[in-house]
Design a protein around this motif. Sequence first.
Motif, PDB file in Angstrom:
ATOM      1  N   GLY A   5       0.818  -1.215   0.000  1.00  0.00           N
ATOM      2  CA  GLY A   5       0.000   0.000   0.000  1.00  0.00           C
ATOM      3  C   GLY A   5       0.843   1.253   0.000  1.00  0.00           C
ATOM      4  O   GLY A   5       0.579   2.199  -0.738  1.00  0.00           O
ATOM      5  N   ASP A   6       1.894   1.255   0.856  1.00  0.00           N
ATOM      6  CA  ASP A   6       2.770   2.422   0.920  1.00  0.00           C
ATOM      7  C   ASP A   6       3.550   2.594  -0.389  1.00  0.00           C
ATOM      8  O   ASP A   6       3.760   3.709  -0.860  1.00  0.00           O
ATOM      9  N   PHE A   7       3.993   1.468  -0.967  1.00  0.00           N
ATOM     10  CA  PHE A   7       4.738   1.546  -2.229  1.00  0.00           C
ATOM     11  C   PHE A   7       3.841   2.089  -3.340  1.00  0.00           C
ATOM     12  O   PHE A   7       4.279   2.912  -4.157  1.00  0.00           O
ATOM     13  N   ALA A   8       2.583   1.648  -3.348  1.00  0.00           N
ATOM     14  CA  ALA A   8       1.636   2.157  -4.343  1.00  0.00           C
ATOM     15  C   ALA A   8       1.432   3.652  -4.173  1.00  0.00           C
ATOM     16  O   ALA A   8       1.369   4.408  -5.151  1.00  0.00           O
ATOM     17  N   ARG A   9       1.360   4.114  -2.904  1.00  0.00           N
ATOM     18  CA  ARG A   9       1.152   5.538  -2.646  1.00  0.00           C
ATOM     19  C   ARG A   9       2.348   6.360  -3.102  1.00  0.00           C
ATOM     20  O   ARG A   9       2.194   7.402  -3.739  1.00  0.00           O
ATOM     21  N   HIS A  10       3.541   5.890  -2.809  1.00  0.00           N
ATOM     22  CA  HIS A  10       4.741   6.623  -3.212  1.00  0.00           C
ATOM     23  C   HIS A  10       4.935   6.580  -4.729  1.00  0.00           C
ATOM     24  O   HIS A  10       5.460   7.526  -5.325  1.00  0.00           O
ATOM     25  N   GLY A  11       4.520   5.491  -5.340  1.00  0.00           N
ATOM     26  CA  GLY A  11       4.684   5.369  -6.784  1.00  0.00           C
ATOM     27  C   GLY A  11       3.527   5.945  -7.574  1.00  0.00           C
ATOM     28  O   GLY A  11       3.585   6.017  -8.801  1.00  0.00           O
ATOM     29  N   ARG A  12       2.458   6.363  -6.863  1.00  0.00           N
ATOM     30  CA  ARG A  12       1.264   6.927  -7.498  1.00  0.00           C
ATOM     31  C   ARG A  12       0.642   5.943  -8.505  1.00  0.00           C
ATOM     32  O   ARG A  12       0.306   6.291  -9.623  1.00  0.00           O
ATOM     33  N   VAL A  13       0.532   4.698  -8.049  1.00  0.00           N
ATOM     34  CA  VAL A  13      -0.158   3.678  -8.824  1.00  0.00           C
ATOM     35  C   VAL A  13      -1.105   2.947  -7.875  1.00  0.00           C
ATOM     36  O   VAL A  13      -1.105   3.181  -6.666  1.00  0.00           O
ATOM     37  N   SER A  14      -1.903   2.042  -8.431  1.00  0.00           N
ATOM     38  CA  SER A  14      -2.844   1.304  -7.597  1.00  0.00           C
ATOM     39  C   SER A  14      -2.229   0.005  -7.088  1.00  0.00           C
ATOM     40  O   SER A  14      -1.314  -0.556  -7.712  1.00  0.00           O
ATOM     41  N   VAL A  15      -2.745  -0.472  -5.967  1.00  0.00           N
ATOM     42  CA  VAL A  15      -2.313  -1.765  -5.436  1.00  0.00           C
ATOM     43  C   VAL A  15      -2.649  -2.857  -6.434  1.00  0.00           C
ATOM     44  O   VAL A  15      -1.868  -3.805  -6.639  1.00  0.00           O
TER      45      VAL A  15
END
Length: 272
Positions: A5-15
Motif C-alpha cells: 500500500g505504501d509503495f503504491a502511494r509513493h509510486g502513485r499507482v494502484s495496489v
Amino acid sequence: MFSIGDFARHGRVSVRMLRHYDGIGLLRPDVVDPATGYRFYAAGQLARLNRIVALKELGFTLEQVRRILDEEVSGAELRGMLTLRHAELEQRIAADRERLVQVETRLRVIEKEGAMPVHDVVVKSVPAVRVAELTGEAADFEPGSIGPVVGPLFEELCVRLERAGLTPVGPAIAYYDERADGSVLVHAALPVAAEPDAGQDFSIVDLPAVEQAATVVHRGSMNEVLEPWQALGRWIDENGYRSQGLAREVTLEYTEDPAGWVTELQEPIASR
C-alpha cells in the motif's frame, strides 16, 4: 522497506496494478512474507516502477516494456527512446486534432445544407501575373493535407526570394493541380518583377489572364475554406456556368492569427 500500500502511494499507482505487475513478472516484490503472503518493496524499486509507467503511458505494451527493461537499457538510451516516442505521440495528437477540425467543418456544412449562407459572388476578369513559385505534393485536397505543404513552401519561397534580392510585388497565390493518382501538386506563388534565370532556385511562371472568374472573399483560417468553396461551386452550377481552368486562392490579408486572414477564392468559369 514499504508495504504494498505504501509503495503504491509513493509510486502513485494502484495496489491492483502492482499485484498485476507481480503476477506477470514485471515487478516482483523485494520480499514476500512466507507466513502471511504480504508483499514488501524496496525504495530502489521505484526507479523500475517509474520506467514501467512512463513506457506504458507512451503506448508501449507490457511485453515491450518487459523486453526494454530486461535488456537493461541505460538511462540515456531510455531517455532517447522516450523522447522519440513522445515526439511520435505529439505528431499523432496534432494529426488527430487537425482531423477533428475537418470533421467539425464538414458537420457544419452538412447542418447548413438547404440553408447555406449567401456569399457575395463577384464575376470579374483576372489579369495575367508573373510569379516566383515553389511546388510540393499533398495527398489530396483536404485542408489537413494542403496546409502542412503550402505553409512551409511559402516560408521557403520568401527565404529564397530575399536571398535573390527580389521583393514580392503582389499578394500570395496558391493553386493546385490534381494528378492522375489523386495526389495534388501544390503551387505556392508570389508575384515578382523578374526574368527567369537558370541560376534561380525557384521557378518563374506566367499565370495567364482569366477572362471570367467567379470570386468570393473568405475571412478566417483556410481550415474553414470548405464552406465558401462549396458555396461558390453551387453558385457556378446554378447560374449556368462551368468551371474552367485552375482555381486560385489569393491572400489579401495575412495576420499571425489565422482568424484574421482574408483570402479571395477565384474559379475560372465559362458559360455552359
